[in-house]
Design an enzyme around this catalytic site. Structure first.
Site, PDB file in Angstrom:
ATOM      1  N   HIS A  85       6.260  -0.563  -7.879  1.00  0.00           N
ATOM      2  CA  HIS A  85       5.109  -0.225  -8.170  1.00  0.00           C
ATOM      3  C   HIS A  85       4.524   0.872  -6.941  1.00  0.00           C
ATOM      4  O   HIS A  85       4.145   2.015  -7.327  1.00  0.00           O
ATOM      5  CB  HIS A  85       4.108  -1.389  -8.145  1.00  0.00           C
ATOM      6  CG  HIS A  85       2.697  -1.193  -8.235  1.00  0.00           C
ATOM      7  ND1 HIS A  85       1.832  -1.345  -9.460  1.00  0.00           N
ATOM      8  CD2 HIS A  85       1.762  -0.514  -7.172  1.00  0.00           C
ATOM      9  CE1 HIS A  85       0.655  -0.825  -9.035  1.00  0.00           C
ATOM     10  NE2 HIS A  85       0.530  -0.442  -7.989  1.00  0.00           N
ATOM     11  N   GLU A  86       4.884   0.445  -5.853  1.00  0.00           N
ATOM     12  CA  GLU A  86       4.458   1.372  -4.583  1.00  0.00           C
ATOM     13  C   GLU A  86       5.403   2.811  -4.707  1.00  0.00           C
ATOM     14  O   GLU A  86       4.722   3.923  -4.536  1.00  0.00           O
ATOM     15  CB  GLU A  86       4.591   0.660  -3.374  1.00  0.00           C
ATOM     16  CG  GLU A  86       4.007  -0.578  -3.179  1.00  0.00           C
ATOM     17  CD  GLU A  86       2.589  -0.512  -3.624  1.00  0.00           C
ATOM     18  OE1 GLU A  86       1.969   0.422  -3.536  1.00  0.00           O
ATOM     19  OE2 GLU A  86       1.934  -1.619  -3.696  1.00  0.00           O
ATOM     20  N   HIS A 102       3.785   5.341  -7.049  1.00  0.00           N
ATOM     21  CA  HIS A 102       2.786   6.065  -6.755  1.00  0.00           C
ATOM     22  C   HIS A 102       3.119   7.275  -5.729  1.00  0.00           C
ATOM     23  O   HIS A 102       2.043   7.965  -5.498  1.00  0.00           O
ATOM     24  CB  HIS A 102       1.932   4.976  -5.688  1.00  0.00           C
ATOM     25  CG  HIS A 102       0.848   4.118  -6.240  1.00  0.00           C
ATOM     26  ND1 HIS A 102       0.006   4.749  -7.039  1.00  0.00           N
ATOM     27  CD2 HIS A 102       0.941   2.812  -5.815  1.00  0.00           C
ATOM     28  CE1 HIS A 102      -0.539   3.429  -7.513  1.00  0.00           C
ATOM     29  NE2 HIS A 102       0.028   2.393  -6.955  1.00  0.00           N
ATOM     30  N   MET A 119       0.932  -1.091  -0.161  1.00  0.00           N
ATOM     31  CA  MET A 119       0.183   0.132   0.048  1.00  0.00           C
ATOM     32  C   MET A 119       0.854   1.196  -0.066  1.00  0.00           C
ATOM     33  O   MET A 119       1.667   1.398   0.658  1.00  0.00           O
ATOM     34  CB  MET A 119      -0.965   0.125   1.171  1.00  0.00           C
ATOM     35  CG  MET A 119      -1.838   1.428   1.474  1.00  0.00           C
ATOM     36  SD  MET A 119      -2.656   1.620  -0.106  1.00  0.00           S
ATOM     37  CE  MET A 119      -3.026   3.311   0.079  1.00  0.00           C
ATOM     38  N   ASN A 179       0.944   4.117   0.887  1.00  0.00           N
ATOM     39  CA  ASN A 179       0.942   5.496   1.944  1.00  0.00           C
ATOM     40  C   ASN A 179       2.081   6.209   1.842  1.00  0.00           C
ATOM     41  O   ASN A 179       3.169   6.023   1.537  1.00  0.00           O
ATOM     42  CB  ASN A 179       0.809   4.841   3.116  1.00  0.00           C
ATOM     43  CG  ASN A 179      -0.126   3.792   3.592  1.00  0.00           C
ATOM     44  OD1 ASN A 179      -1.050   4.067   3.230  1.00  0.00           O
ATOM     45  ND2 ASN A 179       0.600   2.764   4.264  1.00  0.00           N
ATOM     46  N   GLU A 213      -3.317   2.896 -10.452  1.00  0.00           N
ATOM     47  CA  GLU A 213      -2.754   1.591 -10.600  1.00  0.00           C
ATOM     48  C   GLU A 213      -2.104   1.314 -11.908  1.00  0.00           C
ATOM     49  O   GLU A 213      -1.111   0.429 -11.997  1.00  0.00           O
ATOM     50  CB  GLU A 213      -3.890   0.664 -10.186  1.00  0.00           C
ATOM     51  CG  GLU A 213      -4.638   0.610  -8.676  1.00  0.00           C
ATOM     52  CD  GLU A 213      -3.453   0.758  -7.675  1.00  0.00           C
ATOM     53  OE1 GLU A 213      -2.302   0.347  -7.958  1.00  0.00           O
ATOM     54  OE2 GLU A 213      -3.665   1.050  -6.376  1.00  0.00           O
TER      55      GLU A 213
END
Length: 850
Positions: free
Chosen positions: A298-299, A302, A266, A268, A321
């Site tokens: 990937h994270e 973000h 995730m 955050n 995503e």
């Protein structure tokens, strides 16, 4: 979440208020059931005197004050606090007691069985922040977030910013504790705020003066391979800063490995949470390291796409995503030691998009998500992998330089704000000069997958005389899209395929002629989506199909080989190729496949073919053929190699014969030793589970293994093994355990429920599971209504009687849908599982005629 926020409600609220800041105080030093949450929210109102609601799911509310005046506690109801008579500028203070969760939603609390240490962490996506603090829990109402956390004195706290003070906190109870203060973040969506606390083990580093830290439970410290984790992260920082043309937007970066997580990771802001499955307690193949690196990258992507620039509503979830998936694969292929990342993406991840896109409830990449409940079940193969595939197609369409310039323009224009699909397209249009309106409608706003085929005739001398690519579409989604593709011509040279020519072209409509190939000598293989540029199913001409059936694994490059294997897998799923022919092809080709990722993906797909798509009378034969092939590979595999380890792992997943089960037992007990192979903790559990599930070992051995591995992972493995015992009594015991969960206080964590479901729904125990098919449909609507959302979703998907492939299961699904009228999100899950049943039945029928 408490209630179900709709898009209409969110838009109305966003036009009325603008949130400036949250200051949150959390006291985590009390009991193990609740914690105290104090929120001060400051927000403006465009229409003073009007009313609004703020979200809060709490056990109790102690006080509510708006602009210095108390608000009646009765204003809190149904997960919302009603606020009236707003001023132009408002200050709201709410004090509440909030509940810890055991389902990795809101504030999750975990006690480590290894040493008794307690750990807590938050997970808020898509809308669970209001389980921890009062907030306007929707992505477009971004605000700064300041945090104070009181914890036991020996705990560490990690959040979105670096702490600027850590001091003693004397509580009214007289208990000593420590207060950590974290200064305000830049404007963030509520779902990206985060806190984690406990007696962490940590390792620190830095990248260009940005502090990087890794955290995990102390009992897992030995498995925190910090060197590799930091190296991958450093590679990502370097690559993304160049690609995005913008510095890393936060002051530090943390990776926190958390227990009992429902997700892989995730994003955050600056405080990424990751499943502890990414800490390898035992030796794994390099493929697992590759997939972990993909998750890390990937994270990290973000941080720019999602946190710095945020979608306005969940309709644009793909903007988060799909982009992060595309960017991480590109980074992995170009900036890490895994240059074959696009092959892994094509063969493993993209196939899940093709699968999802052929279901009854498929949806466009830009989905219509009217509420949060619908968004919760939209984190799927289309959102992640079709979206990333289409972004790759867009890059091919406009050119990488123009696409990169468009991204940089997008980030610069919308940093610390929200954006929509139109904003991204406008930026790329400006840098590429292409009108993307039609492209967007055809690719992003419609569902379904096209099929491309080569069609050519030969002249008398054997050369091509008229070459075309034809395109078709399913009846339910008849749109024929434009594609930028590469057509590859391959020749067989001994046991390998060599690409002779590659031509990149645009195709559209039902037929596109390519005169540039006229006069070419006929190849052994025509590949109409060479290098996997577009998102489409492909088929072969007769000569190419014969070539692929004889040697697809021998292509000179892994990516075209992966495209060929994906096409064969898809033909099998569509009932065009009998399952037994596909299984025989793979079983006879395994020895020649050198690429580890391709080998693992291909074997996993082929086991699924043998189990689900083969005629029941041939099913065991197919599994035995695969097991025999693995056994041969195991004998020949170099000592200590990844190939050796993977062969044992796969054999432990499908062994059925006495010979292979005996080998597993002897490996487990040490009676047989393979040079270079260490039967370590995870491998022991894997071997034991297969022996248990096939009745080749008994329950007493589970206790013996658990005594050697009294950890959280060991407890989950033991639960899986107990649920996999092949007796009616064991299934009944597991079902009673699962049904004891009452929603608010499940008898065990969501992670343990998931572990039990894994063993219960053993794919090789359909006969034992038949009595539970109807029981599932009898309880699923009540479970969806009463259990926590994440736990309900897990049961709905993993508890569906997938192993019981039959017309009766389809009929039970239909009856449940018509009788109980489940809510839309649950209906989607049921309909998708129903589609899988029908596909398997069609494939079995085709195989039975082979």
């Amino acid at each position: 979440m408490a209630g179900n926020l709709t898009r209409v409600q969110a838009r109305r609220r966003a036009t009325l208020i603008a949130v400036e800041s949250y200051a949150v105080e959390l006291d985590l030093s009390g009991d193990d059931q609740t914690f105290t949450s104090t929120t001060v929210a400051r927000f403006g109102c465009t229409a003073p005197g009007s009313a609004v609601f703020i979200d809060l799911a709490a056990s109790a509310v102690r006080s509510i004050d708006l602009n210095g005046r108390p608000v009646p506690l009765s204003a809190w109801s149904g997960g919302h606090i009603r606020l009236g008579a707003l001023a132009a500028h408002n200050t709201l203070r709410v004090v509440a007691d909030c509940a810890y969760s055991r389902t990795a939603e809101g504030m999750h609390r975990f006690t480590d069985p290894a040493d008794g240490s307690v750990y807590v962490y938050t997970h808020f996506q898509p809308a669970e922040a209001h389980r921890v603090y009062a907030c306007f829990d929707q992505p477009d109402l971004k605000a700064t977030f300041e945090l104070g956390v009181v914890v036991p004195a020996d705990w560490q706290v990690v959040a979105n910013t670096q702490p600027d003070s850590v001091g003693k906190a004397r509580l009214a109870s007289g208990t000593g504790a420590t207060r950590w203060h974290f200064p305000a973040t830049p404007p963030l969506p509520t779902y990206a705020t985060s806190v984690a606390a406990g007696r962490f083990h940590s390792v620190s580093g830095s990248w260009q003066r940005v502090p990087l830290s890794l955290y995990c439970r102390r009992s897992l410290a030995a498995y925190l391979d910090a060197d590799e984790l930091l190296e991958v992260t450093w590679n990502g920082f370097d690559f993304y800063q160049r690609l995005f043309g913008m510095p890393y937007p936060f002051g530090k970066y943390d990776l926190v490995f958390v227990p009992e997580f429902n997700h892989a990771g995730m994003e955050n802001a600056a405080c990424v949470t990751l499943t502890e499955n990414m800490l390898f307690r035992s030796r794994v193949t390099d493929v697992r390291h590759e997939r972990r690196a993909s998750l890390l990258l990937h994270e990290l992507a973000h941080m720019w796409f999602g946190n710095m620039v945020t979608m306005t509503w969940w309709d644009d979830l793909w903007l988060n995503e799909s982009f992060a998936t595309y960017a991480s694969t590109l980074c992995q292929a170009e900036a890490t030691r895994w240059p074959g990342a696009w092959t892994t993406f094509s063969q493993l991840f993209k196939t899940s998009a093709y699968h999802q896109d052929q279901l009854t409830r498929t949806h466009p990449i830009v989905a219509d998500l009217p509420d949060v409940a619908t968004a919760e079940v939209s984190f799927d193969g289309i959102t992640y992998y079709k979206g990333a595939s289409v972004l790759k197609q867009l890059v091919a369409y406009v050119g990488r330089e123009a696409f990169t310039a468009g991204l940089q323009r997008y980030f610069q224009r919308h940093q610390w704000s929200t954006a929509t699909l139109a904003d991204l397209l406008a930026a790329v249009e400006a840098t590429s000069g292409r009108d993307l309106g039609c492209w967007s409608k055809e690719w992003l706003q419609t569902a379904g997958v096209n099929t491309l085929r080569p069609d050519y005739r030969l002249a008398g001398d054997g050369t091509i005389d008229g070459f075309a690519v034809t395109q078709s579409a399913p009846e339910a989604h008849p749109l024929l899209r434009p594609h930028r593709i590469a057509v590859g011509l391959y020749d067989r040279e001994g046991t390998t395929l060599t690409r002779r020519q590659r031509l990149e072209v645009d195709v559209a409509g039902d037929r596109t002629s390519i005169p540039a190939l006229d006069g070419c000598r006929r190849p052994d293989l025509v590949l109409v989506n060479d290098d996997d540029l577009t998102y489409a199913k492909i088929r072969f001409d007769d000569r190419s199909l014969a070539t692929v059936l004889a040697g697809a694994a021998h292509a000179a490059n892994t990516l075209p080989a992966g495209v060929c294997w994906t096409a064969m897998w898809d033909m099998c799923r569509d009932g065009e190729l009998p399952a037994r022919d596909y299984v025989r092809l793979v079983a006879g080709t395994l020895d020649a496949i050198d690429d580890p990722g391709m080998l693992e993906t291909l074997l996993l797909q082929t086991v699924a073919v043998a189990r689900d798509y083969a005629a029941p009378s041939w099913r065991l034969t197919g599994l035995r053929q695969l097991a025999d092939a693995l056994h041969r590979m195991l004998v020949l595999a170099p000592a200590g190699s990844d190939r050796q380890l993977f062969c044992v792992q796969m054999l432990a997943g499908l062994a059925t014969s006495d010979e292979h089960l005996t080998l597993l037992r002897e490996l487990l007990e040490g009676a047989t030793r393979l040079p270079g192979l260490r039967v370590d903790t995870e491998l022991r559990w894997l071997l034991l589970r297969r022996l248990i599930s096939r009745g080749a070992s008994d329950e007493s051995t589970i206790g013996e293994h658990l005594r050697r591995d009294r950890t959280a992972a060991g407890l989950r493995h033991a639960a899986t093994c107990r649920a996999a015992i092949p007796t009616a009594a064991a299934k009944a015991t597991t079902w009673r355990l699962l049904m004891a969960a009452d929603g608010q206080q499940p008898p065990t964590s969501a992670a343990m429920v998931g572990a039990s479901l894994t063993g219960f729904a053993d794919l090789d125990q359909a006969d034992l599971l038949e009595p539970y098919a109807q029981r599932y449909f009898d309880v699923i609507v009540a479970i969806w209504r009463d259990w926590p959302a994440g736990l309900a979703r897990r049961f709905a998907t993993a508890g569906y009687p997938t192993p019981v492939i039959s017309e009766q299961t389809v009929a039970m699904t239909d009856e449940c849908l018509s009788r109980d009228r489940p809510p839309p999100a649950l209906s989607t899950i049921l309909l998708e599982r129903r589609d899988d049943q029908l596909r398997a039945l069609r494939a079995r029928s085709r195989d039975s005629r082979a």
